[in-house]
Motif scaffolding. Structure first.
Motif, short mmCIF file in Angstrom:
data_model
loop_
_atom_site.label_atom_id
_atom_site.label_comp_id
_atom_site.label_asym_id
_atom_site.label_seq_id
_atom_site.Cartn_x
_atom_site.Cartn_y
_atom_site.Cartn_z
N HIS A 155 0.83 -1.20 0.00
CA HIS A 155 0.00 0.00 0.00
C HIS A 155 0.86 1.26 0.00
N ARG A 207 -6.51 -0.76 5.26
CA ARG A 207 -6.92 0.30 4.33
C ARG A 207 -5.73 0.89 3.60
N ALA A 208 -5.98 1.39 2.40
CA ALA A 208 -4.94 2.08 1.64
C ALA A 208 -4.57 3.39 2.31
N LYS A 209 -3.38 3.88 2.02
CA LYS A 209 -2.90 5.09 2.71
C LYS A 209 -3.75 6.31 2.41
N SER A 210 -4.34 6.39 1.20
CA SER A 210 -5.18 7.55 0.90
C SER A 210 -6.43 7.58 1.77
N TYR A 211 -6.93 6.40 2.14
CA TYR A 211 -8.09 6.33 3.04
C TYR A 211 -7.73 6.87 4.42
N ARG A 248 -3.29 10.42 -3.14
CA ARG A 248 -4.32 9.98 -4.07
C ARG A 248 -3.80 9.84 -5.49
N ASP A 255 0.95 3.93 -6.99
CA ASP A 255 0.62 2.66 -6.35
C ASP A 255 -0.72 2.67 -5.65
N GLU A 256 -1.41 3.83 -5.63
CA GLU A 256 -2.67 3.93 -4.91
C GLU A 256 -3.76 3.19 -5.66
N SER A 274 -4.69 0.09 -4.52
CA SER A 274 -4.61 -1.32 -4.17
C SER A 274 -5.51 -1.65 -3.02
#
Length: 405
Positions: A209, A278-282, A398, A402-403, A405
């Motif tokens: 992530h 959760r993904a880092k953008s979340y 965002r 790599d976002e 995933s």
């Protein structure tokens, strides 16, 4: 309590011991925390010395940690984070015992600085936790270690008060020194040496992530620093604010102050569960909302005339803070290679302590020049800056390749 037991069982017996060591050692260190002004006042030859030393006794260990944590982290990567934990606990024990026999404020300040410089326990404990759990569920790992710190602080302050009611102040330091020495011996004899090698395959799914180089680590450190500086503005003037604005009794002041830590303890595990997998953008999107929430809460706290509403806001504020430092640390850790966990978490601790010093100094300076009524506007202003930084980091995350995933 059920959630805590389940979390400890889920990470395994080694983490349970790590949690206990964090809880006990941090509680021992906080036994003297609320009572340093009393001791410094008794030793100070003048009000001006007391004014300087009363702030320095809190800032000096933070400065020591901020200057040396990255160095200890690099040593931990080379020689093992378990060894660095033992070294830190031994450093805490020795300096606490020396402070117990110090009879002038300048010696105490010097020893408090050395205490921070030779200690720095939390960063290697976090790095060791990542190793023994295989990097699994970092958000929960860091959240529960922070919970151990906060609960230990609350219990330690209470125990310190009981000791001070019956014995001289030195008894607090002697007790803390003995406890830290026992913790060092326990860590050395009971914590296993983690195996060398890379994080298991299951963890690679987590780090995917935010692989090394993709997560905005510098931005995360700045955001974490701003959030901590905002929180620490009220560290020194809080009791004076409660007395002047609300005419609060001391027990009400202590209760209101403790509600911040209680809110953190209640909120951190819930945020960790929300962020799990959760993904880092979340996570960063929620950081934007949390920063906005802290801005609104501290603005309301600064204008309310109701002490009950103020206390409720303090609890909510603490619950929001439970979704800040542990979550951001987990993103920083996940963006870093396994053999550099000590270095990056040591750097993060240096940034945290440096930001805390900035927050304390800013709070004292602003309230000295503009009065206590300027404290909360300063906190809100810093949270507004945090909101802007969080928004920028989130937008950058965002659009990272790599976002998604």
């Amino acid at each position: 309590m059920t959630n805590a037991s389940a979390a400890l069982r889920g990470f395994g017996p080694v983490f349970a011991l790590l949690f206990a060591l964090q809880f006990v050692s941090m509680g021992a260190m906080e036994m003297s925390g609320p009572f340093w002004p009393i001791h410094i006042k008794a030793l100070s030859p003048s009000d001006s010395v007391f004014g300087l030393a009363g702030i320095g006794v809190y800032i000096c260990p933070m400065l020591g940690v901020s200057l040396t944590s990255a160095f200890w982290g690099r040593l931990g990567d080379r020689h093992g984070n378990r060894l660095m934990m033992v070294r830190a606990l031994a450093g805490l024990a020795i300096t606490q015992l020396l402070i117990a026999f110090a009879q002038d404020v300048w010696t105490i300040l010097a020893l408090r600085f050395l205490q921070g410089a030779f200690a720095g326990y939390i960063a290697p404990a976090q790095a060791y936790g990542v190793q023994v759990t295989g990097g699994r569920d970092r958000a929960a790992l860091f959240a529960w270690l922070q919970v151990a710190t906060n609960v230990g602080s609350l219990g330690g302050a209470f125990l310190g008060g009981l000791i001070l009611d019956e014995l001289p102040f030195a008894a607090i330091n002697l007790t803390a020194g003995v406890i830290c020495a026992l913790c060092a011996a326990t860590a050395w004899t009971s914590l296993p040496v983690p195996p060398n090698g890379t994080i298991p395959t299951a963890t690679a799914k987590i780090t995917a992530h935010a692989p090394s180089g993709s997560a905005p680590v510098a931005g995360l450190l700045v955001l974490m620093g701003l959030l901590l500086a905002s929180r620490m503005v009220l560290q020194v003037p809080f009791s004076l604010y409660m007395t002047q604005v609300f005419g609060a009794q001391h027990w009400v002041t202590g209760l209101s102050y403790g509600l911040l830590a209680l809110g953190f303890v209640a909120g951190a595990p819930l945020w960790a569960r929300l962020f799990n997998g959760r993904a880092k953008s979340y996570v960063l999107g929620w950081s934007v909302l949390i920063s906005a929430g802290c801005l609104a809460i501290t603005h309301l706290a600064g204008i309310t005339g109701s002490i009950a509403f103020f206390a409720m806001l303090y609890f909510v504020w603490g619950a929001l803070l439970g979704g800040t430092t542990p979550a951001l640390l987990s993103l920083i850790s996940a963006a870093t290679q396994n053999d550099r966990q000590g270095s990056v978490l040591g750097l993060a601790q240096s940034c945290q302590q440096g930001a805390s010093v900035v927050g304390i100094v800013a709070g004292v300076a602003v309230t000295q020049f503009f009065g206590l009524e300027a404290a909360f506007p300063l906190v809100s202003t810093l949270y507004a800056l945090s909101l802007l930084v969080a928004l920028r980091v989130w937008l950058k995350a965002r659009h990272s390749p790599d976002e998604g995933s």
